[in-house]
Write a protein that holds these residues in place. Structure first.
Motif, mmCIF file in Angstrom:
data_model
loop_
_atom_site.group_PDB
_atom_site.id
_atom_site.type_symbol
_atom_site.label_atom_id
_atom_site.label_comp_id
_atom_site.label_asym_id
_atom_site.label_seq_id
_atom_site.Cartn_x
_atom_site.Cartn_y
_atom_site.Cartn_z
ATOM 1 N N MET A 1 34.629 48.577 43.296
ATOM 2 C CA MET A 1 35.505 47.451 42.965
ATOM 3 C C MET A 1 35.284 47.034 41.508
ATOM 4 S SD MET A 1 35.837 43.731 44.939
ATOM 5 C CE MET A 1 35.807 44.462 46.566
ATOM 6 N N LYS A 2 36.352 46.944 40.734
ATOM 7 C CA LYS A 2 36.254 46.520 39.345
ATOM 8 C C LYS A 2 35.783 45.070 39.278
ATOM 9 C CE LYS A 2 39.988 49.484 37.630
ATOM 10 N NZ LYS A 2 41.346 49.494 37.037
ATOM 11 N N ARG A 3 35.185 44.706 38.145
ATOM 12 C CA ARG A 3 34.658 43.356 37.981
ATOM 13 C C ARG A 3 35.758 42.314 38.162
ATOM 14 N NH1 ARG A 3 29.936 41.979 35.283
ATOM 15 N NH2 ARG A 3 29.187 43.950 36.065
ATOM 16 N N SER A 4 36.939 42.585 37.636
ATOM 17 C CA SER A 4 38.052 41.630 37.757
ATOM 18 C C SER A 4 38.499 41.497 39.214
ATOM 19 C CB SER A 4 39.227 42.068 36.888
ATOM 20 O OG SER A 4 39.690 43.355 37.272
ATOM 21 N N GLU A 5 38.490 42.596 39.946
ATOM 22 C CA GLU A 5 38.869 42.582 41.363
ATOM 23 C C GLU A 5 37.828 41.827 42.189
ATOM 24 O OE1 GLU A 5 41.300 46.839 41.679
ATOM 25 O OE2 GLU A 5 39.136 46.784 42.029
ATOM 26 N N LEU A 6 36.564 42.020 41.823
ATOM 27 C CA LEU A 6 35.483 41.339 42.524
ATOM 28 C C LEU A 6 35.565 39.832 42.315
ATOM 29 C CD1 LEU A 6 32.925 41.409 44.194
ATOM 30 C CD2 LEU A 6 31.619 41.907 42.118
ATOM 31 N N LYS A 7 35.846 39.428 41.081
ATOM 32 C CA LYS A 7 36.027 37.987 40.800
ATOM 33 C C LYS A 7 37.167 37.420 41.636
ATOM 34 C CE LYS A 7 37.091 34.633 37.144
ATOM 35 N NZ LYS A 7 37.684 33.730 38.121
ATOM 36 N N GLU A 8 38.276 38.132 41.692
ATOM 37 C CA GLU A 8 39.432 37.678 42.465
ATOM 38 C C GLU A 8 39.085 37.562 43.950
ATOM 39 O OE1 GLU A 8 43.970 39.239 43.376
ATOM 40 O OE2 GLU A 8 42.982 39.870 41.524
ATOM 41 N N PHE A 9 38.340 38.542 44.446
ATOM 42 C CA PHE A 9 37.899 38.556 45.847
ATOM 43 C C PHE A 9 37.002 37.349 46.144
ATOM 44 C CE2 PHE A 9 34.521 40.030 48.850
ATOM 45 C CZ PHE A 9 35.309 40.131 49.998
ATOM 46 N N LEU A 10 36.031 37.093 45.274
ATOM 47 C CA LEU A 10 35.104 35.977 45.488
ATOM 48 C C LEU A 10 35.793 34.623 45.289
ATOM 49 C CD1 LEU A 10 31.816 37.357 43.867
ATOM 50 C CD2 LEU A 10 32.342 37.110 46.299
ATOM 51 N N ASP A 11 36.726 34.538 44.356
ATOM 52 C CA ASP A 11 37.497 33.305 44.187
ATOM 53 C C ASP A 11 38.265 32.975 45.467
ATOM 54 O OD1 ASP A 11 36.756 32.611 41.609
ATOM 55 O OD2 ASP A 11 38.358 33.772 40.667
ATOM 56 N N GLU A 12 38.839 34.004 46.067
ATOM 57 C CA GLU A 12 39.598 33.821 47.307
ATOM 58 C C GLU A 12 38.697 33.328 48.438
ATOM 59 O OE1 GLU A 12 41.380 36.869 50.531
ATOM 60 O OE2 GLU A 12 42.042 37.237 48.480
ATOM 61 N N LYS A 13 37.489 33.904 48.545
ATOM 62 C CA LYS A 13 36.553 33.513 49.603
ATOM 63 C C LYS A 13 36.004 32.105 49.356
ATOM 64 C CE LYS A 13 36.911 37.257 51.999
ATOM 65 N NZ LYS A 13 37.557 37.231 53.333
ATOM 66 N N GLU A 14 35.782 31.758 48.086
ATOM 67 C CA GLU A 14 35.306 30.407 47.769
ATOM 68 C C GLU A 14 36.329 29.373 48.221
ATOM 69 O OE1 GLU A 14 35.426 26.725 45.624
ATOM 70 O OE2 GLU A 14 36.647 28.401 44.907
ATOM 71 N N GLN A 15 37.589 29.647 47.962
ATOM 72 C CA GLN A 15 38.640 28.707 48.359
ATOM 73 C C GLN A 15 38.777 28.630 49.880
ATOM 74 O OE1 GLN A 15 42.261 29.674 46.206
ATOM 75 N NE2 GLN A 15 41.209 29.603 44.237
ATOM 76 N N LYS A 16 38.469 29.741 50.550
ATOM 77 C CA LYS A 16 38.544 29.763 52.011
ATOM 78 C C LYS A 16 37.463 28.897 52.641
ATOM 79 C CE LYS A 16 38.339 32.857 56.027
ATOM 80 N NZ LYS A 16 38.245 34.264 56.499
ATOM 81 N N TYR A 17 36.248 28.937 52.077
ATOM 82 C CA TYR A 17 35.119 28.259 52.717
ATOM 83 C C TYR A 17 34.764 26.912 52.107
ATOM 84 C CZ TYR A 17 34.510 32.578 55.261
ATOM 85 O OH TYR A 17 34.730 33.653 56.091
ATOM 86 N N ASN A 18 35.156 26.666 50.871
ATOM 87 C CA ASN A 18 34.849 25.384 50.217
ATOM 88 C C ASN A 18 35.897 24.353 50.625
ATOM 89 O OD1 ASN A 18 33.917 23.337 48.583
ATOM 90 N ND2 ASN A 18 34.492 24.319 46.657
ATOM 91 N N THR A 19 35.911 24.023 51.916
ATOM 92 C CA THR A 19 36.859 23.070 52.479
ATOM 93 C C THR A 19 36.107 22.112 53.400
ATOM 94 O OG1 THR A 19 37.352 24.363 54.463
ATOM 95 C CG2 THR A 19 38.640 24.872 52.474
ATOM 96 N N LEU A 20 36.779 21.061 53.817
ATOM 97 C CA LEU A 20 36.148 20.067 54.684
ATOM 98 C C LEU A 20 35.643 20.676 55.997
ATOM 99 C CD1 LEU A 20 38.553 17.024 54.165
ATOM 100 C CD2 LEU A 20 36.236 17.300 53.255
ATOM 101 N N ASP A 21 36.262 21.771 56.442
ATOM 102 C CA ASP A 21 35.824 22.418 57.684
ATOM 103 C C ASP A 21 34.386 22.909 57.594
ATOM 104 O OD1 ASP A 21 38.268 21.978 58.854
ATOM 105 O OD2 ASP A 21 39.068 23.967 58.366
ATOM 106 N N PHE A 22 33.926 23.169 56.365
ATOM 107 C CA PHE A 22 32.572 23.681 56.148
ATOM 108 C C PHE A 22 31.512 22.677 56.601
ATOM 109 C CE2 PHE A 22 28.794 24.390 53.500
ATOM 110 C CZ PHE A 22 28.610 25.766 53.604
#
Length: 253
Positions: A1-22
């Motif tokens: 996975m390219k560095r830019s793709e990895l950043k995009e992947f982790l940004d997506e996961k951060e937004q998924k879990y950094n919510t009140l449900d956490f």
């Protein structure tokens, strides 16, 4: 996975879990019971201190700690009597026992009376150096008489520890509260300087994603991981804790 793709992947996961449900499954729910700054930081510090092992047990025992302080942590810290502390007898969370808890109350009283509270006591006086800040905080925390057995409950990165629990507590207090999970109440600190709370889950995921090569979960591993996370977001690198932790705990990635 390219560095830019990895950043995009982790940004997506951060937004998924950094919510009140956490909050409902995490020890951060303990300080979320309070609105007063000192109550938030004291209950948060104590919950983070015992944050190892089964998460349900951590939450249950952190709840007991707050209840033993009459659900008013700051007032209890400042005004408790020896008789009040005797109510702690029998409390235990793994290796953290009633005697450790009693000392923590006395030390926190000293910090709020003589050192302007936890925000000032943990402030990185030398620019962005939390490694030194945590090391100095430990010396301050144990400047009053204490049992040797209690020393192990505050880590020291200068001795190589990843200091996961203190770094997690710092994330809670310092990161912006936009998502409603972290508090962002320590305005004299900068989230740009925070470190990822490195544990088994975040370490294993970071290695699988090849953003961490070091095998041990120690301070050198944190410094290695910092380089990549700060490259991904220099202003808020520790937001990726949500992505790494979520991938490990919730997705079994």
């Amino acid at each position: 996975m390219k560095r830019s793709e990895l950043k995009e992947f982790l940004d997506e996961k951060e937004q998924k879990y950094n919510t009140l449900d956490f909050i409902s499954s995490d020890p951060i729910q303990i300080p979320h019971q309070f609105s007063k700054k000192e109550d938030i930081e004291i209950s948060g510090f104590l919950a983070a201190t015992i944050a190892w092992g089964n998460r349900k047990m951590i939450i249950n025992n952190a709840t007991k700690m707050v209840q033993l302080m009459d659900n008013a942590p700051h007032d209890f810290i400042m005004n408790h009597s020896e008789e009040d502390l005797s109510n702690f007898d029998g409390f235990v969370h793994r290796t953290f026992n009633a005697e450790d808890f009693k000392f923590f109350v006395k030390s926190l009283q000293n910090i709020y009376t003589n050192h302007n509270g936890l925000e000032a006591a943990l402030h990185p006086k030398q620019e962005d150096n939390y490694k030194l800040a945590i090391h100095n905080f430990k010396k301050l925390f144990f400047e009053i008489p204490h049992l040797d057995r209690t020393l192990k409950h505050v880590s020291d990165p200068v001795k190589g520890s990843a200091s996961k629990r203190i770094n997690m507590f710092l994330r809670w207090m310092v990161r912006d509260n936009t998502s409603g999970v972290d508090f962002g109440i320590w305005k004299t600190h900068s989230p740009a300087n925070l470190h990822c709370p490195l544990d088994v889950h975040t370490g294993n995921i970071a290695r699988k994603l090849q953003i961490l090569k070091r095998k041990q979960n120690d301070w050198k591993a944190i410094e290695e991981l910092d380089i990549i996370l700060r490259e991904f977001d220099k202003n808020d690198p520790v937001k990726y804790d949500y992505a790494l932790f979520g991938l490990g705990v919730f997705e079994k990635f």
